[in-house]
Scaffold this active site. Sequence first.
Site, PDB file in Angstrom:
ATOM      1  N   GLU A 288       0.843  -1.194   0.000  1.00  0.00           N
ATOM      2  CA  GLU A 288       0.000   0.000   0.000  1.00  0.00           C
ATOM      3  C   GLU A 288       0.881   1.249   0.000  1.00  0.00           C
ATOM      4  O   GLU A 288       1.766   1.400   0.830  1.00  0.00           O
ATOM      5  CB  GLU A 288      -0.856  -0.060   1.274  1.00  0.00           C
ATOM      6  CG  GLU A 288      -1.430   1.238   1.726  1.00  0.00           C
ATOM      7  CD  GLU A 288      -1.918   1.153   3.172  1.00  0.00           C
ATOM      8  OE1 GLU A 288      -1.673   0.129   3.857  1.00  0.00           O
ATOM      9  OE2 GLU A 288      -2.532   2.121   3.619  1.00  0.00           O
TER      10      GLU A 288
ATOM     11  N   ASP B 260      -0.497  -1.100   6.034  1.00  0.00           N
ATOM     12  CA  ASP B 260      -0.242  -0.501   7.343  1.00  0.00           C
ATOM     13  C   ASP B 260      -1.150  -1.114   8.404  1.00  0.00           C
ATOM     14  O   ASP B 260      -2.244  -1.567   8.101  1.00  0.00           O
ATOM     15  CB  ASP B 260      -0.524   1.011   7.290  1.00  0.00           C
ATOM     16  CG  ASP B 260       0.571   1.763   6.559  1.00  0.00           C
ATOM     17  OD1 ASP B 260       1.672   1.187   6.417  1.00  0.00           O
ATOM     18  OD2 ASP B 260       0.325   2.901   6.125  1.00  0.00           O
TER      19      ASP B 260
ATOM     20  N   ASP C 183      -3.107   0.169  10.395  1.00  0.00           N
ATOM     21  CA  ASP C 183      -4.085   1.154  10.853  1.00  0.00           C
ATOM     22  C   ASP C 183      -5.416   0.928  10.146  1.00  0.00           C
ATOM     23  O   ASP C 183      -5.591  -0.050   9.418  1.00  0.00           O
ATOM     24  CB  ASP C 183      -3.561   2.579  10.620  1.00  0.00           C
ATOM     25  CG  ASP C 183      -3.335   2.854   9.137  1.00  0.00           C
ATOM     26  OD1 ASP C 183      -3.678   1.982   8.309  1.00  0.00           O
ATOM     27  OD2 ASP C 183      -2.819   3.934   8.817  1.00  0.00           O
TER      28      ASP C 183
ATOM     29  N   ASP D 191      -6.981   2.542   7.683  1.00  0.00           N
ATOM     30  CA  ASP D 191      -6.940   2.539   6.222  1.00  0.00           C
ATOM     31  C   ASP D 191      -6.335   1.244   5.703  1.00  0.00           C
ATOM     32  O   ASP D 191      -6.809   0.675   4.718  1.00  0.00           O
ATOM     33  CB  ASP D 191      -6.116   3.723   5.709  1.00  0.00           C
ATOM     34  CG  ASP D 191      -6.923   5.011   5.757  1.00  0.00           C
ATOM     35  OD1 ASP D 191      -8.139   4.926   6.023  1.00  0.00           O
ATOM     36  OD2 ASP D 191      -6.339   6.088   5.548  1.00  0.00           O
TER      37      ASP D 191
END
Length: 642
Positions: A434, A507, A509, A511
């Site tokens: 990503e 990641d 997180d 997103d």
Amino acid sequence: MAEKEKKINYDVSSIQALEGIEHVRKRPGMYVGGTDIKALHHLVYEVVDNAIDEALAGFCTAIDITIHADSSVTVEDNGRGIPVGPHPTKKDSKGRPMETVDVVMTVIGAGGKFGGGGYKVSGGLHGVGISAVNALSEWTITEIKRDGKYWRQEYKRGIPQGPIKQIGKVKDETGTKQTFRFDKQIFTEDIDYRFDTLVQRFREMSFVTRGVTIRFTDERADREMTFYFEGGITSFVRYLNRNRENLHPVVHVEKEMENIGIEAAIQYTDAYTESVYSFANTINTIDGGTHLTGLRSSLTRVINDYARKNGLLKDADPNFSGDDTREGLTAIVSIKHPDPQFESQTKVKLMNPEVQTYVTQVVGEAFSTFLEENPQAAKAIISKCLTSARARDAARKARDLVIRKSALESLTLPGKLADCSERDSNKTELYIVEGDSAGGSAKQGRDRHFQAILPLRGKILNTERARLDKILGNNEVKSLISALGTGIGDNFDIEGLRYGRVIIMTDADVDGSHIRTLLLTFFFRYMPILIEDGHLFIAQPPLYRIAHKNQVKYVYSDKEKDKVLKEIGEKATMQRYKGLGEMNPEQLWETTMNPINRTLLQVGVDDAAEADRTFDMLMGDAVDPRKKFIQTHAKSVRNLDI
Ligand code: 28F
């Protein structure tokens, strides 16, 4: 003397029960499906199922579930309470009646039948009874409020530690409370309950068990969620459609036929996707089955009949296909069956043939009445079907074109791909990364001999309410398809796969998890064989870097972090990685890409199916509600009736 007599009389467990307990502990796989995290969750479901049964029988309105800091779990209901006193039929090894609680808690297979001619309706898939949970727990404490008394009984590894005792009085409350800690002698892997997995199940349970409040507290992380859906599955449908324009109010039907409870809720929206969920005895049957087939076929039939009768389909027009009548459909079908038959334990699919007949009849009648009485709504639904029939025709042609083009394009590798030199796909890996900056680090950090990198720009697939077909036209996805070399959909050919391992690296997180869900959904729907054959993986980047003097440690969970900090002491400096981009190439290689150090999670069909289910919920058209949903997972929120 009386006391002594009691002790002699009390022969806690029949030989039969002891043998049963021993068998469960020897072969947990036969009872809860293994000793992995899934089996662990199964223990909780089994206990909650008992409370749900008490609710379905009409005696319980509140269920509280708590995970404690030591990973013991309490489940409490306000039902009638397990009866206290001698069991009407079950005898111990010396022919004396056994205590009812001990029968429920120790006799394997005693669960099934409830008193009063009822049947055990929730679960059904599990249905192994709470005795199996008891046998697999280091300890269990059963507390009962009934007839003004407060009772307590304790078990260790399934065996009663004495006779049941009255430890107090109560006013008029009644109920059953079970607290148990899973046995680390059985569950030897380093596993613990997952809040999100349990939440998902409790949310579904509360939707299909109208009027019950389910409160779930996780004391390990100080999180709490409460579910109460006054409207049952009607609320469920409204919840699913909260970001969509609906074409009419929810159509709801509930009926009992031949002792089988049938309930459905239906609403069409302007969306392109279908969101239909089916439940059998409160279990989400993710592979559908006869209840789902019944629902779908009756809707198609009723819509075609109505359209013909009212001249909305002309003689020359073909009937609407199933696909045409499913676009924009949101529906739940939930059945309660005394003897549900499932295809297999893992892929949940209902098989009872009679259910299809009954659901078709009940839903058909209700939906046809609705159309007759609401011509406006009927017109809106049918014009939607007409549009989707036309669009489907056009889309088929367009998609064929895209597929043919992407087959051609697969000869030319995408520019962003940093390929590896090895050609033997048994040895190669593709990292889907990503973001451009992380992609840069990965390109520099990798072993270019066998590792290829494909950076994808974030939010790539976020095609918002569009057909998943549209995703095929997306540039990022096109490069993914051509990098893999397999083609897609009906043209998929695993022989073409250029990388033996396909690794999603995002990641840690919100997103990142969103993008991972989108990718998993894409693979699940368009390249399922890739998953079935075990080629798909998820990379596990570290959460922290902890340094002290010239010692550096990377840790991958908060639990591990606490442990390491304790070991090294307070003077350590700690860095929290919020994204892959914060690591330099060497660090990324050492922690996440080097086969010697890294951990990869292999994606199973179940994981992908779960992602696929989450997908619908993530894909709203308005940004705010979607954010809210994601945060709902992250923090404590109350989900009240909507
Ligand atoms: C925390 C999990 O397990 N709740 C339960 C009941 C209620 C009855 C019952 C359970 C009777 C004869 C076995 C009460 N009164 N929550 C729970 N609530 N079990 S488990 O009965 C067990 C049977 O043999 C109950 C009248 N009938 C049934």
